[in-house]
Scaffold this active site. Structure first.
Site, mmCIF file in Angstrom:
data_model
loop_
_atom_site.group_PDB
_atom_site.id
_atom_site.type_symbol
_atom_site.label_atom_id
_atom_site.label_comp_id
_atom_site.label_asym_id
_atom_site.label_seq_id
_atom_site.Cartn_x
_atom_site.Cartn_y
_atom_site.Cartn_z
ATOM 1 N N CYS A 6 0.849 -1.204 0.000
ATOM 2 C CA CYS A 6 0.000 0.000 0.000
ATOM 3 C C CYS A 6 0.883 1.251 0.000
ATOM 4 C CB CYS A 6 -0.925 0.010 1.215
ATOM 5 S SG CYS A 6 -2.303 -1.137 1.087
ATOM 6 N N ASP A 29 10.560 -6.895 -8.481
ATOM 7 C CA ASP A 29 10.820 -7.433 -7.148
ATOM 8 C C ASP A 29 12.202 -6.972 -6.697
ATOM 9 O OD1 ASP A 29 9.563 -10.112 -5.459
ATOM 10 O OD2 ASP A 29 11.607 -9.464 -5.009
ATOM 11 N N ASN A 81 1.471 -16.692 -3.873
ATOM 12 C CA ASN A 81 1.570 -17.441 -2.630
ATOM 13 C C ASN A 81 0.369 -17.057 -1.771
ATOM 14 O OD1 ASN A 81 4.037 -18.679 -3.316
ATOM 15 N ND2 ASN A 81 5.146 -16.820 -2.738
ATOM 16 N N HIS A 92 -0.584 -8.555 0.915
ATOM 17 C CA HIS A 92 -1.305 -7.713 -0.049
ATOM 18 C C HIS A 92 -1.231 -8.527 -1.336
ATOM 19 C CE1 HIS A 92 -2.122 -3.456 -1.810
ATOM 20 N NE2 HIS A 92 -2.155 -4.311 -2.838
ATOM 21 N N HIS A 94 -0.583 -10.334 -4.548
ATOM 22 C CA HIS A 94 0.356 -10.065 -5.643
ATOM 23 C C HIS A 94 0.617 -11.334 -6.424
ATOM 24 C CE1 HIS A 94 2.698 -11.091 -2.025
ATOM 25 N NE2 HIS A 94 3.594 -11.660 -2.833
HETATM 26 P P1 AMP Z 1 5.627 -13.291 -1.069
HETATM 27 O O1 AMP Z 1 6.652 -14.129 -0.339
HETATM 28 O O2 AMP Z 1 4.877 -14.065 -2.108
HETATM 29 O O3 AMP Z 1 4.750 -12.537 -0.105
HETATM 30 O O4 AMP Z 1 6.461 -12.246 -1.920
HETATM 31 C C1 AMP Z 1 6.841 -11.000 -1.440
HETATM 32 C C2 AMP Z 1 7.851 -10.459 -2.418
HETATM 33 O O5 AMP Z 1 7.951 -9.076 -2.207
HETATM 34 C C3 AMP Z 1 9.261 -11.048 -2.255
HETATM 35 O O6 AMP Z 1 9.656 -11.657 -3.490
HETATM 36 C C4 AMP Z 1 10.121 -9.827 -1.914
HETATM 37 O O7 AMP Z 1 11.392 -9.881 -2.502
HETATM 38 C C5 AMP Z 1 9.281 -8.695 -2.478
HETATM 39 N N1 AMP Z 1 9.472 -7.379 -1.857
HETATM 40 C C6 AMP Z 1 9.484 -7.076 -0.537
HETATM 41 N N2 AMP Z 1 9.628 -5.756 -0.347
HETATM 42 C C7 AMP Z 1 9.712 -5.197 -1.581
HETATM 43 C C8 AMP Z 1 9.864 -3.866 -2.066
HETATM 44 N N3 AMP Z 1 9.960 -2.810 -1.240
HETATM 45 N N4 AMP Z 1 9.920 -3.653 -3.393
HETATM 46 C C9 AMP Z 1 9.831 -4.697 -4.238
HETATM 47 N N5 AMP Z 1 9.668 -5.980 -3.857
HETATM 48 C C10 AMP Z 1 9.615 -6.230 -2.541
#
Ligand code: AMP
Length: 111
Positions: A6, A29, A81, A92, A94
């Site tokens: 967000c 990412d 996931n 959130h 994705h």
């Molecule tokens: P999940 O484990 O499916 O919740 O994936 C979360 C993803 O968000 C991971 O691949 C992280 O590397 C990515 N992530 C976390 N913080 C950021 C950020 N500030 N900008 C871009 N990606 C992020």
């Protein structure tokens, strides 16, 4: 709300943006698991896939295809996931879009 995605939507923290429209945002990412690793999110906060209303997914699919077009890729993997035990870390909704234009993606690949 204390949700990092967000905050990205609201530009309170930066992101490496790929594409945006009124409802969705795609950005790189921060810790890529493939040569191309994009996160695609609705701007509105839903905890995850199972918590989101079905009617967003038609437009979200269209947006995902636009992202692929923008990146000039035809072959990619989509992952969401759904829940902690499935590896969800950010609550959130994705989709991870993973691609390797130079070769083949390894399976399974943890993201
Ligand atoms: P999940 O484990 O499916 O919740 O994936 C979360 C993803 O968000 C991971 O691949 C992280 O590397 C990515 N992530 C976390 N913080 C950021 C950020 N500030 N900008 C871009 N990606 C992020």
């Amino acid at each position: 709300m204390n949700c990092i995605f967000c905050k990205i939507v609201n530009q309170e923290i930066p992101s490496n943006k790929v594409l945006e429209n009124e409802d969705f945002l795609a950005f790189h990412d921060i810790n890529p698991s493939a040569p191309i690793h994009i996160l695609i999110i609705p701007k509105k906060h839903y905890e995850n896939f199972s918590q989101a209303p079905e009617d967003i997914f038609c437009k979200m699919s269209e947006f995902i295809k636009e992202v692929a077009k923008k990146l000039n890729i035809t072959d990619y993997r989509l992952i969401t996931n759904n829940g902690k035990k499935a590896g969800q870390e950010i609550f959130h909704l994705h989709f991870h879009m993973l691609a390797n234009p130079e070769g083949k993606l390894i399976w399974p690949k943890m993201v």
